[in-house]
Design an enzyme around this catalytic site. Structure first.
Site, PDB file in Angstrom:
ATOM      1  N   THR A  74      35.578 -21.097  43.597  1.00 29.76           N
ATOM      2  CA  THR A  74      36.345 -22.102  44.336  1.00 29.76           C
ATOM      3  C   THR A  74      36.979 -23.096  43.365  1.00 29.76           C
ATOM      4  O   THR A  74      36.655 -23.113  42.167  1.00 29.76           O
ATOM      5  CB  THR A  74      35.459 -22.882  45.324  1.00 29.76           C
ATOM      6  OG1 THR A  74      34.632 -23.780  44.581  1.00 29.76           O
ATOM      7  CG2 THR A  74      34.591 -21.953  46.154  1.00 29.76           C
ATOM      8  N   CYS A  75      37.855 -23.957  43.885  1.00 36.59           N
ATOM      9  CA  CYS A  75      38.563 -24.910  43.025  1.00 36.59           C
ATOM     10  C   CYS A  75      37.767 -26.181  42.765  1.00 36.59           C
ATOM     11  O   CYS A  75      38.242 -27.091  42.098  1.00 36.59           O
ATOM     12  CB  CYS A  75      39.900 -25.275  43.652  1.00 36.59           C
ATOM     13  SG  CYS A  75      40.916 -23.827  43.935  1.00 36.59           S
ATOM     14  N   ASP A  76      36.562 -26.296  43.316  1.00 37.17           N
ATOM     15  CA  ASP A  76      35.760 -27.507  43.212  1.00 37.17           C
ATOM     16  C   ASP A  76      34.973 -27.524  41.895  1.00 37.17           C
ATOM     17  O   ASP A  76      34.354 -26.524  41.536  1.00 37.17           O
ATOM     18  CB  ASP A  76      34.795 -27.518  44.408  1.00 37.17           C
ATOM     19  CG  ASP A  76      34.129 -28.856  44.597  1.00 37.17           C
ATOM     20  OD1 ASP A  76      34.005 -29.607  43.602  1.00 37.17           O
ATOM     21  OD2 ASP A  76      33.724 -29.137  45.732  1.00 37.17           O
TER      22      ASP A  76
ATOM     23  N   ASN B 122      37.066 -22.281  50.765  1.00 35.68           N
ATOM     24  CA  ASN B 122      38.157 -21.872  49.889  1.00 35.68           C
ATOM     25  C   ASN B 122      38.500 -20.374  50.010  1.00 35.68           C
ATOM     26  O   ASN B 122      39.158 -19.793  49.154  1.00 35.68           O
ATOM     27  CB  ASN B 122      37.807 -22.191  48.425  1.00 35.68           C
ATOM     28  CG  ASN B 122      38.915 -22.901  47.674  1.00 35.68           C
ATOM     29  OD1 ASN B 122      38.728 -23.318  46.531  1.00 35.68           O
ATOM     30  ND2 ASN B 122      40.065 -23.049  48.272  1.00 35.68           N
TER      31      ASN B 122
END
Ligand SMILES: *Cc1c(COP(=O)(O)O)cnc(C)c1O
Length: 420
Positions: free
Chosen positions: A323-325, A363
């Site tokens: 994910t982008c986190d 995501n």
């Protein structure tokens, strides 16, 4: 579910796009058998540890047809696999709707509580039914556990006697019980005995008769750097504790293992999508099945699954999830060969408990495939593999050096460390 002999066979036959839960049904069968053979207790599987259908099926096939459930969704899941399963609703805080549906639609008769308000709620939501089994969840100390489960639930020792009396009074034709949870991944068998002493004192003070003593979960599994005592020591401690409790010969002993039944029964096969130095970007992460690797920094054991052995030395890596986190980071260290590269597959072991169960769809990631494998888990409490996984996995040569270093007598530094 397709069965492969080895994880490598799956990688060879078809490089899977999504992460794969590699499951080992035999591990669940062996664990279920251990509990039935060695603990003189009714075994309720705590579904939250891993709510996969195949686990419930294997447990039922192997004699465990009782389940600790905490939500209507878990109740419906178990009922859909095993219509005649015994269900105990062991969440101390339930909605009125959930209690009502559990009782009226799903045949649940056993409910836990840790407050007078919850007791009233259960009685009102079931129309003051006379066939309820009511269990009082007691707060006990969680020394020796990796995860405390006493912060949120459990009536305190000083308030327990009044609640025990009120609950005894509310039970008509059913049974009245006590339960506790020593904390998950409990590394000290004596924690059960100590909890039973505490609970016994409250029972004595309340002067009530107790039909069920439920020792909860907490039975450990094997992780790097965590070598639990043999499970027989847990059984011995529980049997000793039970003998000392102010209960009768007809009092039943129950347990609710989650982790210990399923931890070694699944690992996760992930792919490396990018490497940046010691950071590997994988297709599974904190929002997938690696929650504990992130939030509790557990260094799960890892293996490179590649055609043709790597001859490189092992070195420590950290992982990032898909994910982008930025929270999607697993610090490890995870030990893998120095030449790991994009496109390689990695097996992360001992992920059967609180692994796949934690997965979200954040995501657009989190979907898993599932495949059975026939090799041994990376560690085992049941003799399927060693009961210890080294924290730092090194080459044979480095390992030999390490043994020499560890066997030297401890100096002052070592003593100071122990005292802290
Ligand atoms: C989570 C839980 C369990 C299972 O705990 P493990 O440590 O996985 O064995 C059992 N009982 C209750 C009430 C729980 O909340």
């Amino acid at each position: 579910m397709h069965t492969y002999q080895l994880p490598l066979d799956l990688v060879r036959q078809r490089s899977p796009e999504r992460p794969v839960a590699l499951v080992r049904p035999r591990s669940v069968a062996v664990a279920a058998q251990w509990f039935q053979d060695n603990l003189k207790a009714d075994v309720f599987y705590a579904v939250k540890a891993n709510p996969s259908r195949w686990i419930i099926e294997v447990l039922v096939e192997n004699g465990v047809n009782a389940f600790d459930v905490a939500s209507l969704a878990e109740i419906e899941l178990v009922r859909s696999v095993s219509p005649n399963a015994r269900l105990a609703f062991m969440h101390p805080v339930k909605s009125r709707g959930a209690i009502k549906a559990a009782y009226a639609d799903h045949g649940v008769r056993t409910f836990v509580l840790d407050s007078h308000d919850e007791l009233d709620k259960i009685l009102e939501s079931t129309g003051h039914a006379d066939d309820l089994n009511l269990i009082v969840r007691m707060g006990v100390s969680a020394d020796g556990a990796a995860y405390s489960l006493s912060g949120k639930f459990g009536v305190s020792p000083d308030q327990a006697p009044a609640l025990l009396q009120a609950t005894r009074h509310a039970v008509k034709d059913g049974q009245m019980g006590v339960s506790f949870h020593v904390g998950s991944q409990c590394m000290r068998p004596s924690a059960y005995e100590a909890a039973m002493t505490q609970v016994g004192r409250a029972i004595k003070k309340a002067g009530v008769f107790v039909d069920i003593v439920d020792v909860g979960g907490g039975f450990p599994s094997v992780y790097p750097g965590m070598v639990p005592p043999d499970l027989s020591e847990y059984a011995d401690a529980i049997h000793r504790g039970f003998n000392e409790m102010p209960v009768s010969e007809t009092t039943e002993l129950w347990c609710e293992p989650g982790r210990a039944l399923v931890a070694e029964a699944s690992s996760v096969l992930c792919r490396v999508d990018l490497r940046k130095g010691d950071a590997l970007y994988l297709n599974d992460g904190s929002y997938g099945s690696l929650f504990d690797a992130t939030h509790s920094r557990w260094p799960f054991p890892t293996k490179l699954v590649r055609d043709g052995e790597s001859s490189s030395e092992l070195k420590p890596y950290r992982f990032y999830g898909p994910t982008c986190d930025s929270i999607d980071h697993m610090p490890g260290p995870f030990w893998l060969p120095a030449d790991v590269q994009e496109g390689d597959f990695i097996e992360i072991g001992m992920m059967g408990a609180y692994g796949v169960a934690m997965s979200t769809g954040f995501n657009g990631y989190g979907e898993h495939e599932i495949a059975a494998v026939e090799d041994a888990p990376m560690g085992s409490m049941y003799g399927l593999a060693p009961r210890s996984i080294p924290t730092v996995r090194t080459t044979a040569e480095e390992n030999a050096r390490k043994v020499v270093r560890l066997s030297r007598p401890k100096g002052k530094a070592g003593q100071r460390k122990r005292k802290r």
